[in-house]
Design a protein around this motif. Structure first.
Motif, PDB file in Angstrom:
ATOM      1  N   ALA A  28       0.861  -1.148  -0.035  1.00  9.72           N
ATOM      2  CA  ALA A  28      -0.020   0.126   0.118  1.00  9.72           C
ATOM      3  C   ALA A  28       0.813   1.112  -0.138  1.00  9.72           C
ATOM      4  O   ALA A  28       1.917   1.467   0.794  1.00  9.72           O
ATOM      5  N   LEU A  29       0.474   2.141  -0.888  1.00  7.35           N
ATOM      6  CA  LEU A  29       1.039   3.448  -0.608  1.00  7.35           C
ATOM      7  C   LEU A  29      -0.144   4.559  -0.226  1.00  7.35           C
ATOM      8  O   LEU A  29      -1.157   4.328  -0.243  1.00  7.35           O
ATOM      9  N   PRO A  30       0.357   5.477   0.523  1.00  9.27           N
ATOM     10  CA  PRO A  30      -0.464   6.367   1.158  1.00  9.27           C
ATOM     11  C   PRO A  30      -1.061   7.315   0.142  1.00  9.27           C
ATOM     12  O   PRO A  30      -0.299   8.342  -0.290  1.00  9.27           O
ATOM     13  N   PHE A  31      -1.966   7.065  -0.489  1.00  8.51           N
ATOM     14  CA  PHE A  31      -2.622   7.827  -1.519  1.00  8.51           C
ATOM     15  C   PHE A  31      -2.827   9.320  -1.314  1.00  8.51           C
ATOM     16  O   PHE A  31      -2.700  10.218  -2.256  1.00  8.51           O
ATOM     17  N   GLY A  32      -3.243   9.516  -0.253  1.00  7.53           N
ATOM     18  CA  GLY A  32      -3.373  10.886   0.460  1.00  7.53           C
ATOM     19  C   GLY A  32      -1.976  12.057   0.125  1.00  7.53           C
ATOM     20  O   GLY A  32      -2.162  13.013   0.078  1.00  7.53           O
ATOM     21  N   SER A  33      -0.772  11.208   0.408  1.00 12.69           N
ATOM     22  CA  SER A  33       0.384  11.742   0.200  1.00 12.69           C
ATOM     23  C   SER A  33       0.641  12.352  -1.191  1.00 12.69           C
ATOM     24  O   SER A  33       1.495  13.131  -1.581  1.00 12.69           O
TER      25      SER A  33
END
Length: 250
Positions: free
Chosen positions: A218-223
């Motif tokens: 998972a990548l922090p999409f909010g970032s």
């Protein structure tokens, strides 16, 4: 503007560290995360104290995250961009508040993989209230922006869950795009999602290649949404206009 931005960036660091932990933003005074020693005022000067102390606590010598100085440098830089774009107008202050929320959300999501409702909901509400006074965005357009930004991600969230039986996005991403859409309108909200998706895909491929990971991380999409929303805020109209000149039939 720069001095204010440095001080404001220092406050955003407090928000980034304390809000996800449920801590009071005002009390107690700032302390070393490692040993808990209260930080003296002369050790809490934005950027300069970090440089003079070489990124370490004066008391225990433990390293202090580079994130603190990054936020303190990034905040005034973005405020200067906004000031050059809008001047010292009401829209500057609204855009500065929106940008501050983006900075906090980007780093909180990177650190904790969460996007707190305590930021997204109030800023969305303030953004909608501001739309009643804006010459460039009506309340209806603000609502359409919220529906477009949040709706697209909600459809992706639901579709991925139906196919894979697990979350591909968090609902925090949805509420963040509701917030962004209220402030940006539907066109720039969609531009935000496109830019963030493209950047996220590039970073994801780079991480896979460097760490030999598969697609199950998972990548922090909010970032990615946060910087994309800032780009859409400042340069979105020009990017959309350039696209329409290249593809006039769209």
């Amino acid at each position: 503007m720069v001095l204010f931005g440095l001080a404001w960036g220092s406050f955003l660091n407090v928000v980034i560290y304390r809000l996800p932990l449920g801590l009071n933003l005002a009390h107690p005074p700032s302390a070393c995360p490692a040993c808990g020693t209260p930080i003296k005022p002369w050790d809490n000067i934005p950027v300069l104290s970090y440089v003079f102390l070489r990124g370490k606590c004066r008391k225990c010598g433990k390293g202090i995250s580079i994130r603190y100085v990054l936020v303190e440098m990034l905040t005034p830089a973005l405020l200067v961009v906004l000031h050059r774009q809008y001047g010292l107008t009401p829209h500057f202050f609204a855009a500065a508040l929106f940008t501050s929320a983006l900075i906090a959300l980007a780093f909180i999501d990177f650190d904790h993989k969460i996007l707190p409702d305590k930021i997204t909901f109030p800023i969305a509400g303030l953004g909608f209230a501001y739309s009643f006074f804006r010459p460039d965005l009506t309340p209806l357009q603000a609502l359409l922006g919220a529906a477009a930004g949040g709706g697209v991600l909600l459809l992706l969230y639901g579709g991925y869950y139906l196919v894979r039986k697990k979350e591909g996005l968090g609902l925090g991403d949805v509420t963040m795009m509701v917030m962004a859409g209220v402030f940006l309108g539907w066109g720039k909200a969609l531009l935000t999602i496109i830019l963030a998706s493209f950047a996220g895909a590039l970073v994801g491929l780079a991480v896979m290649a460097a760490r030999k990971k598969d697609l199950q991380f998972a990548l922090p999409f909010g970032s990615f949404l946060a910087p994309a929303a800032f780009v859409a805020l400042v340069w979105g109209d020009r990017l959309i206009a350039a696209y329409l000149r290249l593809y006039p039939g769209h």
